[in-house]
Design a protein around this motif. Structure first.
Motif, PDB file in Angstrom:
ATOM      1  N   HIS A  80      -8.740 -25.788  24.073  1.00 40.69           N
ATOM      2  CA  HIS A  80      -8.552 -25.109  25.363  1.00 40.69           C
ATOM      3  C   HIS A  80      -8.197 -23.650  25.076  1.00 40.69           C
ATOM      4  O   HIS A  80      -7.041 -23.341  24.768  1.00 40.69           O
ATOM      5  CB  HIS A  80      -7.416 -25.762  26.155  1.00 40.69           C
ATOM      6  CG  HIS A  80      -7.665 -27.195  26.498  1.00 40.69           C
ATOM      7  ND1 HIS A  80      -8.166 -27.575  27.724  1.00 40.69           N
ATOM      8  CD2 HIS A  80      -7.505 -28.339  25.793  1.00 40.69           C
ATOM      9  CE1 HIS A  80      -8.293 -28.898  27.757  1.00 40.69           C
ATOM     10  NE2 HIS A  80      -7.896 -29.388  26.595  1.00 40.69           N
ATOM     11  N   ALA A  81      -9.188 -22.765  25.205  1.00 40.48           N
ATOM     12  CA  ALA A  81      -8.952 -21.358  24.882  1.00 40.48           C
ATOM     13  C   ALA A  81      -7.777 -20.751  25.666  1.00 40.48           C
ATOM     14  O   ALA A  81      -6.953 -20.036  25.084  1.00 40.48           O
ATOM     15  CB  ALA A  81     -10.226 -20.545  25.107  1.00 40.48           C
ATOM     16  N   PRO A  82      -7.648 -21.009  26.970  1.00 42.14           N
ATOM     17  CA  PRO A  82      -6.572 -20.353  27.721  1.00 42.14           C
ATOM     18  C   PRO A  82      -5.182 -20.811  27.311  1.00 42.14           C
ATOM     19  O   PRO A  82      -4.190 -20.150  27.654  1.00 42.14           O
ATOM     20  CB  PRO A  82      -6.864 -20.762  29.176  1.00 42.14           C
ATOM     21  CG  PRO A  82      -7.621 -22.045  29.069  1.00 42.14           C
ATOM     22  CD  PRO A  82      -8.475 -21.870  27.832  1.00 42.14           C
ATOM     23  N   GLN A  83      -5.091 -21.917  26.591  1.00 39.49           N
ATOM     24  CA  GLN A  83      -3.770 -22.435  26.217  1.00 39.49           C
ATOM     25  C   GLN A  83      -3.225 -21.838  24.923  1.00 39.49           C
ATOM     26  O   GLN A  83      -2.141 -22.204  24.466  1.00 39.49           O
ATOM     27  CB  GLN A  83      -3.814 -23.975  26.134  1.00 39.49           C
ATOM     28  CG  GLN A  83      -4.115 -24.643  27.466  1.00 39.49           C
ATOM     29  CD  GLN A  83      -4.312 -26.151  27.363  1.00 39.49           C
ATOM     30  OE1 GLN A  83      -3.884 -26.774  26.398  1.00 39.49           O
ATOM     31  NE2 GLN A  83      -4.982 -26.745  28.362  1.00 39.49           N
ATOM     32  N   TRP A  84      -3.971 -20.906  24.322  1.00 38.82           N
ATOM     33  CA  TRP A  84      -3.544 -20.288  23.057  1.00 38.82           C
ATOM     34  C   TRP A  84      -2.126 -19.699  23.139  1.00 38.82           C
ATOM     35  O   TRP A  84      -1.327 -19.871  22.205  1.00 38.82           O
ATOM     36  CB  TRP A  84      -4.596 -19.275  22.613  1.00 38.82           C
ATOM     37  CG  TRP A  84      -4.327 -18.440  21.399  1.00 38.82           C
ATOM     38  CD1 TRP A  84      -4.491 -17.082  21.290  1.00 38.82           C
ATOM     39  CD2 TRP A  84      -3.897 -18.896  20.099  1.00 38.82           C
ATOM     40  NE1 TRP A  84      -4.182 -16.669  20.019  1.00 38.82           N
ATOM     41  CE2 TRP A  84      -3.806 -17.753  19.271  1.00 38.82           C
ATOM     42  CE3 TRP A  84      -3.558 -20.137  19.571  1.00 38.82           C
ATOM     43  CZ2 TRP A  84      -3.401 -17.821  17.934  1.00 38.82           C
ATOM     44  CZ3 TRP A  84      -3.150 -20.214  18.231  1.00 38.82           C
ATOM     45  CH2 TRP A  84      -3.077 -19.056  17.436  1.00 38.82           C
ATOM     46  N   PRO A  85      -1.751 -19.020  24.239  1.00 36.92           N
ATOM     47  CA  PRO A  85      -0.376 -18.494  24.294  1.00 36.92           C
ATOM     48  C   PRO A  85       0.694 -19.588  24.210  1.00 36.92           C
ATOM     49  O   PRO A  85       1.829 -19.311  23.816  1.00 36.92           O
ATOM     50  CB  PRO A  85      -0.317 -17.792  25.663  1.00 36.92           C
ATOM     51  CG  PRO A  85      -1.734 -17.400  25.947  1.00 36.92           C
ATOM     52  CD  PRO A  85      -2.548 -18.544  25.403  1.00 36.92           C
ATOM     53  N   ASN A  86       0.358 -20.819  24.557  1.00 33.03           N
ATOM     54  CA  ASN A  86       1.335 -21.914  24.508  1.00 33.03           C
ATOM     55  C   ASN A  86       1.288 -22.716  23.203  1.00 33.03           C
ATOM     56  O   ASN A  86       2.028 -23.690  23.067  1.00 33.03           O
ATOM     57  CB  ASN A  86       1.104 -22.895  25.672  1.00 33.03           C
ATOM     58  CG  ASN A  86       1.933 -22.536  26.903  1.00 33.03           C
ATOM     59  OD1 ASN A  86       2.750 -21.623  26.853  1.00 33.03           O
ATOM     60  ND2 ASN A  86       1.711 -23.251  27.993  1.00 33.03           N
ATOM     61  N   ALA A  87       0.420 -22.319  22.270  1.00 28.82           N
ATOM     62  CA  ALA A  87       0.328 -23.094  21.016  1.00 28.82           C
ATOM     63  C   ALA A  87       1.675 -23.040  20.298  1.00 28.82           C
ATOM     64  O   ALA A  87       2.211 -21.959  20.050  1.00 28.82           O
ATOM     65  CB  ALA A  87      -0.782 -22.532  20.136  1.00 28.82           C
ATOM     66  N   GLY A  88       2.215 -24.201  19.992  1.00 29.41           N
ATOM     67  CA  GLY A  88       3.515 -24.258  19.334  1.00 29.41           C
ATOM     68  C   GLY A  88       4.674 -24.346  20.308  1.00 29.41           C
ATOM     69  O   GLY A  88       5.837 -24.327  19.899  1.00 29.41           O
ATOM     70  N   LEU A  89       4.382 -24.450  21.589  1.00 29.87           N
ATOM     71  CA  LEU A  89       5.432 -24.547  22.601  1.00 29.87           C
ATOM     72  C   LEU A  89       5.267 -25.816  23.419  1.00 29.87           C
ATOM     73  O   LEU A  89       4.175 -26.372  23.510  1.00 29.87           O
ATOM     74  CB  LEU A  89       5.335 -23.373  23.599  1.00 29.87           C
ATOM     75  CG  LEU A  89       5.474 -21.954  23.081  1.00 29.87           C
ATOM     76  CD1 LEU A  89       5.270 -20.979  24.242  1.00 29.87           C
ATOM     77  CD2 LEU A  89       6.832 -21.753  22.436  1.00 29.87           C
ATOM     78  N   TYR A 137     -15.275 -25.118  23.638  1.00 31.70           N
ATOM     79  CA  TYR A 137     -14.124 -24.611  24.392  1.00 31.70           C
ATOM     80  C   TYR A 137     -14.068 -25.121  25.831  1.00 31.70           C
ATOM     81  O   TYR A 137     -15.077 -25.077  26.549  1.00 31.70           O
ATOM     82  CB  TYR A 137     -14.231 -23.091  24.523  1.00 31.70           C
ATOM     83  CG  TYR A 137     -13.956 -22.268  23.296  1.00 31.70           C
ATOM     84  CD1 TYR A 137     -12.663 -22.102  22.822  1.00 31.70           C
ATOM     85  CD2 TYR A 137     -14.992 -21.585  22.657  1.00 31.70           C
ATOM     86  CE1 TYR A 137     -12.403 -21.281  21.718  1.00 31.70           C
ATOM     87  CE2 TYR A 137     -14.748 -20.763  21.559  1.00 31.70           C
ATOM     88  CZ  TYR A 137     -13.449 -20.624  21.102  1.00 31.70           C
ATOM     89  OH  TYR A 137     -13.199 -19.800  20.021  1.00 31.70           O
ATOM     90  N   PHE A 138     -12.888 -25.463  26.290  1.00 34.18           N
ATOM     91  CA  PHE A 138     -12.573 -25.474  27.706  1.00 34.18           C
ATOM     92  C   PHE A 138     -12.105 -24.061  28.060  1.00 34.18           C
ATOM     93  O   PHE A 138     -11.271 -23.498  27.343  1.00 34.18           O
ATOM     94  CB  PHE A 138     -11.404 -26.427  28.016  1.00 34.18           C
ATOM     95  CG  PHE A 138     -11.791 -27.863  28.252  1.00 34.18           C
ATOM     96  CD1 PHE A 138     -12.469 -28.592  27.288  1.00 34.18           C
ATOM     97  CD2 PHE A 138     -11.444 -28.499  29.444  1.00 34.18           C
ATOM     98  CE1 PHE A 138     -12.804 -29.925  27.509  1.00 34.18           C
ATOM     99  CE2 PHE A 138     -11.772 -29.831  29.673  1.00 34.18           C
ATOM    100  CZ  PHE A 138     -12.457 -30.552  28.714  1.00 34.18           C
ATOM    101  N   GLY A 139     -12.643 -23.476  29.135  1.00 35.85           N
ATOM    102  CA  GLY A 139     -12.109 -22.222  29.661  1.00 35.85           C
ATOM    103  C   GLY A 139     -11.116 -22.541  30.762  1.00 35.85           C
ATOM    104  O   GLY A 139     -10.279 -23.433  30.629  1.00 35.85           O
ATOM    105  N   THR A 140     -11.229 -21.782  31.853  1.00 38.38           N
ATOM    106  CA  THR A 140     -10.434 -22.068  33.056  1.00 38.38           C
ATOM    107  C   THR A 140     -11.416 -22.187  34.223  1.00 38.38           C
ATOM    108  O   THR A 140     -12.635 -22.186  34.025  1.00 38.38           O
ATOM    109  CB  THR A 140      -9.433 -20.939  33.367  1.00 38.38           C
ATOM    110  OG1 THR A 140     -10.176 -19.716  33.580  1.00 38.38           O
ATOM    111  CG2 THR A 140      -8.441 -20.758  32.228  1.00 38.38           C
ATOM    112  N   ILE A 141     -10.868 -22.212  35.448  1.00 36.76           N
ATOM    113  CA  ILE A 141     -11.758 -22.261  36.615  1.00 36.76           C
ATOM    114  C   ILE A 141     -12.410 -20.895  36.886  1.00 36.76           C
ATOM    115  O   ILE A 141     -13.323 -20.810  37.693  1.00 36.76           O
ATOM    116  CB  ILE A 141     -11.004 -22.732  37.892  1.00 36.76           C
ATOM    117  CG1 ILE A 141      -9.945 -21.715  38.338  1.00 36.76           C
ATOM    118  CG2 ILE A 141     -10.368 -24.097  37.685  1.00 36.76           C
ATOM    119  CD1 ILE A 141      -9.348 -22.023  39.736  1.00 36.76           C
ATOM    120  N   HIS A 142     -11.916 -19.828  36.196  1.00 36.03           N
ATOM    121  CA  HIS A 142     -12.330 -18.451  36.536  1.00 36.03           C
ATOM    122  C   HIS A 142     -13.519 -17.983  35.706  1.00 36.03           C
ATOM    123  O   HIS A 142     -13.387 -17.767  34.490  1.00 36.03           O
ATOM    124  CB  HIS A 142     -11.168 -17.491  36.294  1.00 36.03           C
ATOM    125  CG  HIS A 142      -9.829 -18.002  36.731  1.00 36.03           C
ATOM    126  ND1 HIS A 142      -8.937 -18.603  35.862  1.00 36.03           N
ATOM    127  CD2 HIS A 142      -9.243 -18.030  37.949  1.00 36.03           C
ATOM    128  CE1 HIS A 142      -7.847 -18.960  36.513  1.00 36.03           C
ATOM    129  NE2 HIS A 142      -7.995 -18.631  37.788  1.00 36.03           N
TER     130      HIS A 142
END
Ligand code: GUN
Ligand code: FE
Length: 445
Positions: A80-89, A137-142
């Motif tokens: 899930h590409a958009p979830q990169w900021p949450n990797a490790g959280l 990849y999964f993106g988002t709805i946008h």
């Protein structure tokens, strides 16, 4: 003499089958203009010296050091590409709570295309640096953000398979992050297919649009139907999650009185271009269905520890002739590295084999014959993923795409056999050891 676009001289490891690897100590791997391996020349071949000399004169020869090895680039079959900021959280809650609490709020931010560009540039570079040459990849709805992901793949040279996420079920999605209706979910998906096809006119490295119903709970029957129709109309890959957790598996049973897999199949979503993530709760009926339809499983062993509620029995899935690859599932999985996921796949399979409840006697604790070798995990990360995506990659052989990584082995003690070297590479390679990366014949790192 035929002219090549690049020639790489060195040793290589490649998957041979689900349980075997092949090792070549020295060879010339010759690439053509369109990014394929066109010839592999052994030192015993009569023109080895001549081809090497011409390559050297034309300044297209790369000769590896004695501690460097060429491997196929890895294929991340679920991320899930958009979830990169949450990797490790944020891995402290079960799947349904995790989505509502951490994941949907983050994905909603990709309304902001500038934020999307920032994150996607960073992620694509990070994956390439870890030896991942292709990602599903999964993106988002946008769609504007999804296009930024495609542009990042093109700019940095990664082979992307990219889906606009469809999620229109108002009961299972927050009102700040959902498709307004089934029609919108389907229309936006079709728009993204066209936008990506247009973008592809500008590049040799094609990005593939993917039909992406998030999973059964997020979608209405109408959107599932419309997406199944699009998959057929455009003959495109499909991706979703299937029987990932106790909760997801139970959702279909409760709401459709059917298995999760049967719901997706009923709407034409289980094609031989479909990749279903996780599958930790699939049963024998589902394996047979996947096998009959040619559906692939994306095994995400790190994520499964947090959300799967079970270990995927990889040997059993493979024995049913179900195509299987490996995914990071960022950020359900914390690591962008498929090396880490290779290790976890082996370790989880060993826990499944032995069992984990020490209050049970050893003969009742585990599932016999569940352990997989590091060679099988390597197969999943390479050839298994390539087969799942119908990609001529995943293997170092003539006629295959030149999607490659060159890695160096730092710890050169106890490397008497080639199996020793291979195991050390699988267990000890970190990002810093990935020295070169090629996608479709272009050096991208
Ligand atoms: N099921 C539906 N959405 C998701 C997601 O974002 N991650 C995981 N692991 N499972 C899902
Ligand atoms: Fe996922």
């Amino acid at each position: 003499m035929i002219s090549y676009s690049k020639v790489i001289e060195g040793a290589s490891f490649s998957p041979q089958s689900q349980t075997e690897i092949s090792y070549q100590p020295q060879q010339l791997i010759c690439l053509d203009d369109s990014g394929y391996i066109t010839r592999i020349i052994a030192p015993t071949d009569s023109d080895y010296a001549a081809v090497k000399q011409v390559a050297q004169e034309n300044d297209i020869l790369t000769t590896l050091r004695s501690n460097q090895y060429i491997l196929p680039g890895f294929i991340d079959l679920h991320i899930h590409a958009p979830q990169w900021p949450n990797a490790g959280l944020a891995l402290d809650r079960p799947l349904n709570e995790w989505l509502d609490t951490y994941t949907f709020p983050l994905e909603a931010k990709y309304q902001d295309t500038a934020f999307a560009k920032l994150v996607y540039d960073d992620l694509v570079k990070e994956l390439l640096a870890n030896g991942t040459t292709t990602a599903l990849y999964f993106g988002t709805i946008h769609n504007a953000a999804n296009l930024e992901l495609a542009k990042a793949c093109i700019q940095h040279g990664q082979r992307g398979f990219i889906g606009k996420v469809a999620m229109d079920n108002p009961e299972q999605t927050p009102d700040y992050y959902q498709d307004a209706s089934a029609q919108v979910a389907v229309d936006q998906t079709e728009q993204f297919i066209q936008q990506l096809n247009e973008l592809n006119q500008t590049t040799n490295l094609k990005q593939t649009p993917v039909i992406t119903p998030r999973f059964v709970p997020s979608c209405t029957p109408a959107s599932l139907q419309g997406l199944g129709d699009l998959a057929r109309k455009y003959d495109l890959p499909v991706q979703s999650h299937c029987s990932e957790s106790n909760w997801e598996n139970g959702y279909a049973l409760e709401h459709y009185h059917m298995r999760d897999a049967d719901v997706l199949n009923q709407y034409g979503l289980l094609t031989d271009k479909a990749v279903m993530a996780h599958g930790t709760q699939l049963n024998e009926h589902d394996y047979d269905l996947f096998s009959k339809q040619g559906v692939a499983v994306a095994h995400c062993p790190i994520s499964n520890v947090y959300f799967g509620n079970a270990v995927l029995p990889v040997n059993r899935v493979l024995a049913h002739h179900v195509k299987t690859g490996l995914g990071t599932d960022i950020s359900g999985g914390y690591s962008p590295s498929l090396y880490q996921n290779i290790r976890q796949a082996v370790m989880s399979s060993r826990l499944l084999q032995d069992g984990v409840d020490n209050q049970l006697s050893a003969d009742k604790r585990g599932v016999p014959d569940s352990g997989i070798s590091v060679k099988t995990a390597f197969y999943l990360a390479t050839l298994g993923g390539a087969q799942s995506l119908h990609l001529q990659a995943g293997k170092i052989a003539e006629g295959r795409l030149a999607d490659l990584q060159v890695v160096s082995l730092q710890n050169n003690f106890q490397t008497e056999t080639t199996d020793n070297i291979f195991e050390k590479l699988m267990y000890q390679t970190s990002k810093a050891d990935v020295d070169q990366v090629y996608v479709q014949g272009e050096r991208v790192r």
